[in-house]
Design an enzyme around this catalytic site. Structure first.
Site, short mmCIF file in Angstrom:
data_model
loop_
_atom_site.label_atom_id
_atom_site.label_comp_id
_atom_site.label_asym_id
_atom_site.label_seq_id
_atom_site.Cartn_x
_atom_site.Cartn_y
_atom_site.Cartn_z
N ARG A 89 18.30 -4.43 1.62
CA ARG A 89 17.41 -3.20 1.67
C ARG A 89 18.30 -2.38 2.82
O ARG A 89 17.78 -1.23 2.84
CB ARG A 89 16.17 -3.63 2.33
N ARG A 132 -3.39 3.32 -12.19
CA ARG A 132 -3.67 1.90 -12.79
C ARG A 132 -5.05 1.73 -12.51
O ARG A 132 -5.54 1.73 -11.47
CB ARG A 132 -2.97 1.01 -12.22
#
Ligand SMILES: [Zn+2]
Length: 214
Positions: free
Chosen positions: A86, A125
């Site tokens: 990350r 969604r």
């Protein structure tokens, strides 16, 4: 097939593609899963991790590396590294570890998607509260026939995102900014592949497989 490190912005479809590779026998190395697994083993390290997380602190890179190293030392198949690295520091540490373990048979794939498309995927969604069928209000082929009503069972549809437009935009743009140096790092090592992740999961998975074919 080669192992893979995914760099994927929110809603780029990494989960779907990873699952297809797992079905092909890939080992899934996810930092979140590894931490939970270690805690459930109640090992010395697991108890230490539990204590850190209970206090609301972040688990250090050193501990995460310890776990990744254990996994990579016991490899029986190609792997997917998920949610890692990350930061550029983690990318450099990982590079060192892979060199030590003489693992070079991997590629880095960046699932490229623009903000608008990612936002539509994430915020559009809907799912049926009764039967779980999935929809997306932004795409004609995925829209319910009647607004907010399930085609299959007639129950109500509910939104599935914790984000609003503003919070999604911040999350997305933070990801892109934080990953720019990681992207450059792998580019300089000739490991980086940019893939257009907006062409649908079938097409994207095919392209991923082509890159990972030995
Ligand atoms: Zn339904």
């Amino acid at each position: 097939m080669k192992s893979v490190i995914f760099i994927a912005p929110p809603a780029a479809g990494k989960g779907t593609i990873s699952q297809k590779l797992i079905d092909l026998g890939y080992m899934h190395i996810s930092t979140g899963d590894m931490l939970r697994e270690e805690i459930s083993k109640k090992s010395k390290l697991g108890l230490e991790i539990e204590d850190i997380m209970a206090k609301g602190n972040l688990v250090s890179d050193e501990i995460v590396f310890e776990l990744i190293k254990n996994k990579l030392n016991n490899l029986k198949s190609s792997f997917i590294l998920d949610g890692f690295p990350r930061t550029i520091n983690q990318a450099q540490m990982l590079d060192k570890l892979l060199n030590e373990l003489k693992i070079d048979n991997y590629e880095v794939i960046y699932l490229d998607i623009n903000l608008e498309e990612a936002m539509h995927r994430a915020l559009g969604r809907l799912s049926c509260e009764k039967c779980g069928a999935g929809y997306n209000k932004y795409y004609d082929q995925m829209k319910p026939k009647v607004d907010n009503i399930c085609d299959k069972c007639g129950s109500n549809l509910i939104g599935r995102s914790d984000d609003n437009e503003e919070s999604f935009k911040v999350r997305f743009e933070t990801f892109v900014k934080n990953n720019a140096p990681i992207k450059e790092f792998y580019e300089s090592k000739n490991k980086l592949h940019m893939i257009d992740a907006t062409k649908g999961s079938e097409k994207t998975t095919e392209e991923v497989k082509e890159i990972l074919n030995d």
